[in-house]
Design an enzyme around this catalytic site. Structure first.
Site, PDB file in Angstrom:
ATOM      1  N   ASP A  71       0.839  -1.192   0.000  1.00 38.27           N
ATOM      2  CA  ASP A  71       0.000   0.000   0.000  1.00 38.27           C
ATOM      3  C   ASP A  71       0.882   1.253   0.000  1.00 38.27           C
ATOM      4  O   ASP A  71       1.635   1.485   0.955  1.00 38.27           O
ATOM      5  CB  ASP A  71      -0.907   0.005   1.226  1.00 38.27           C
ATOM      6  CG  ASP A  71      -2.033   1.028   1.130  1.00 38.27           C
ATOM      7  OD1 ASP A  71      -1.780   2.143   0.602  1.00 38.27           O
ATOM      8  OD2 ASP A  71      -3.153   0.743   1.562  1.00 38.27           O
ATOM      9  N   HIS A 118      -3.644   0.539  -2.570  1.00 41.07           N
ATOM     10  CA  HIS A 118      -4.572   1.162  -1.626  1.00 41.07           C
ATOM     11  C   HIS A 118      -5.985   1.041  -2.185  1.00 41.07           C
ATOM     12  O   HIS A 118      -6.321   1.662  -3.193  1.00 41.07           O
ATOM     13  CB  HIS A 118      -4.208   2.631  -1.410  1.00 41.07           C
ATOM     14  CG  HIS A 118      -5.014   3.285  -0.330  1.00 41.07           C
ATOM     15  ND1 HIS A 118      -4.757   3.092   1.013  1.00 41.07           N
ATOM     16  CD2 HIS A 118      -6.082   4.123  -0.392  1.00 41.07           C
ATOM     17  CE1 HIS A 118      -5.621   3.783   1.728  1.00 41.07           C
ATOM     18  NE2 HIS A 118      -6.440   4.413   0.906  1.00 41.07           N
TER      19      HIS A 118
END
Length: 474
Positions: A364, A394
């Site tokens: 992420d 993400h």
């Protein structure tokens, strides 16, 4: 003569090359070599672009399949039930590079994507106790045949396609707006028969700011009133919630503050911000940092005249980091620690009394490294479960087969169904237990003590007895 022959060769050269290319493409070995060469050239170009933009480039170009999610939780009856009935939490073939690149997934899920044309939103403005207003967008399906098709496919959901369908409350990022990622989740949940509503923080998503107040990062006061209102509209329906990204701050804060008196049956958080202070203090890639700041400053600029006498708006608009922006609006540098004492998302994690699934990715780009995740919380608290993947970006989590959809959407909707079924069974068993005569209870307790811990339906794997009946701690 020579010039004539040369002209003929030049005229026949394109046709000859095209003929040779068509023959070569029929050879599997050449096709695979061309694909590998194009893929390698594209990967090198993408690495160069990432270095220019100060992004973390992919480490290697490999066609290795993702290892799938890793479920981290405390051994319990709920965990065993999920492993038996929720296959998506342990099996997922996530997309490889290039579509599985974390930056491409992040951009496509948050900024760019195909909008769900079969979904319409009907907006309600909820008046709060302090005179503020939050927006609630109720999802209306346009194509009813899609819902019927999903129903005929046999996909089970929590009381879906009944007079009291479950209500799914979605909480977007803290800076507001309905992202393509959230729209796809709305569409998939509506197809499964959920009644979907999106909660928008005050002053975001074109909702009016009627008070000179902007909510702090982990302040769940507005969400609490919205949950009470949604419950009043659907008193007989199961109420569940899913947050996106930084929207997890208010959801986790709400679950901690309300404890077992919450109206929610279960909750999930996709790419959540679990440690708020660490997130604000960590270095985010410049392109993402400026993107988030630009979005927040654009929202703040709409209310400059109303907030200038109360908040340090000018300093916030000049800020160059998320921490500076947050300090300018809500606290001074000397009060930074006390600010997080009341806004840290997991400050009351011990009071949470409903199952919560957190889905995180190790790559992420918007969150701190996966090594900073509070793994000890998930290993000690039976209500918290963590599904950790090696790729996904993400709020991305694209599957290798695009037709299958987004893995995180499939996982959270299945988790909400299975967790609700488990709690219903636990509630039913508890009522049956209370209705038994005392002598029969004692006999059953003796038999349960004689059983190995791994064969008990209510004991944890480690031997600790745990009752899933809510104990109303507050």
């Amino acid at each position: 003569m020579e010039s004539y022959m040369l002209d003929c060769l030049l005229c026949l050269l394109p046709c000859s090359l095209f003929f040779l290319l068509s023959l070569g493409l029929r050879w599997p070995g050449l096709c695979s070599w061309i694909n590998a060469a194009v893929r390698a050239a594209g990967w090198k170009l993408w690495v160069t672009i990432c270095l220019i933009l100060e992004l973390k480039p992919p480490e290697t170009l490999s066609g290795q399949t993702s290892f799938g999610p890793r479920l981290i939780c405390k051994p319990s009856a709920l965990a065993r039930y999920l492993l038996q009935h929720c296959g998506s939490l342990t099996k997922a073939k996530l997309a490889d590079w290039p579509w599985g690149d974390p930056h491409l997934q992040t951009v496509s899920s948050q900024m760019y994507g195909e909008h769900a044309d079969s979904i319409q939103f009907t907006r309600e403005h909820l008046l709060l106790k302090d005179g503020g207003v939050v927006a609630l967008d109720w999802v209306t399906a346009k194509r009813r045949w899609e819902v019927k098709k999903e129903q005929q496919s046999g996909r089970k959901a929590i009381g879906c396609f009944t007079s009291t369908p479950p209500v799914l409350l979605l909480i977007p990022q803290s800076w507001g707006g309905t992202t393509p990622h959230l729209q796809r989740l709305c569409q998939q949940a509506a197809r499964q028969g959920f009644s979907v509503v999106v909660f928008h923080h005050r002053g975001t998503a074109r909702s009016p700011l009627t008070t000179a107040r902007i909510c702090e990062f982990g302040d769940p006061a507005d969400l609490e009133q919205a949950v009470v209102y949604v419950r009043s509209r659907h008193p007989s329906s199961v109420l569940v919630a899913v947050s996106e990204g930084s929207g997890s701050a208010v959801l986790l804060s709400y679950l901690g503050e309300r404890g077992s008196s919450t109206c929610l049956t279960a909750a999930a958080a996709i790419s959540p911000v679990l440690l708020g202070q660490l997130w604000f203090e960590s270095a985010m890639p410049p392109i993402y940092r400026w993107g988030v700041l630009f979005h927040r400053k654009m929202q703040l600029s709409r209310y400059v005249s109303s907030l200038r006498g109360i908040l340090d708006v000018d300093r916030a608009l000049r800020s160059s980091s998320l921490r500076d922006f947050e300090e300018a609006l809500f606290c001074s540098p000397t009060d930074w620690e006390s600010y997080w004492g009341r806004n840290e998302p997991l400050r009351d994690a011990d009071e949470v009394a409903v199952p919560v699934l957190c889905i995180c990715s190790s790559d992420d780009p918007l969150l701190p490294p996966a090594s900073t995740l509070p793994v000890s919380l998930f290993q000690s608290n039976p209500y918290f479960l963590l599904a950790l993947t090696d790729r996904g970006g993400h709020c991305g989590f694209a599957l290798d087969d695009e037709d299958e959809g987004i893995w995180s959407h499939i996982a959270v909707l299945e988790f909400l169904r299975v967790a609700s079924d488990f709690l219903k069974e636990a509630e039913r068993d508890w009522k049956s237990w209370r209705a038994m005569p005392r002598r029969r209870r004692g006999a059953m307790m003796k038999r349960s003590r004689a059983q190995p811990a791994g064969q008990s339906s209510v004991d944890d794997v480690d031997g600790e007895s745990f009752t899933w009946k809510r104990s109303f701690t507050r």
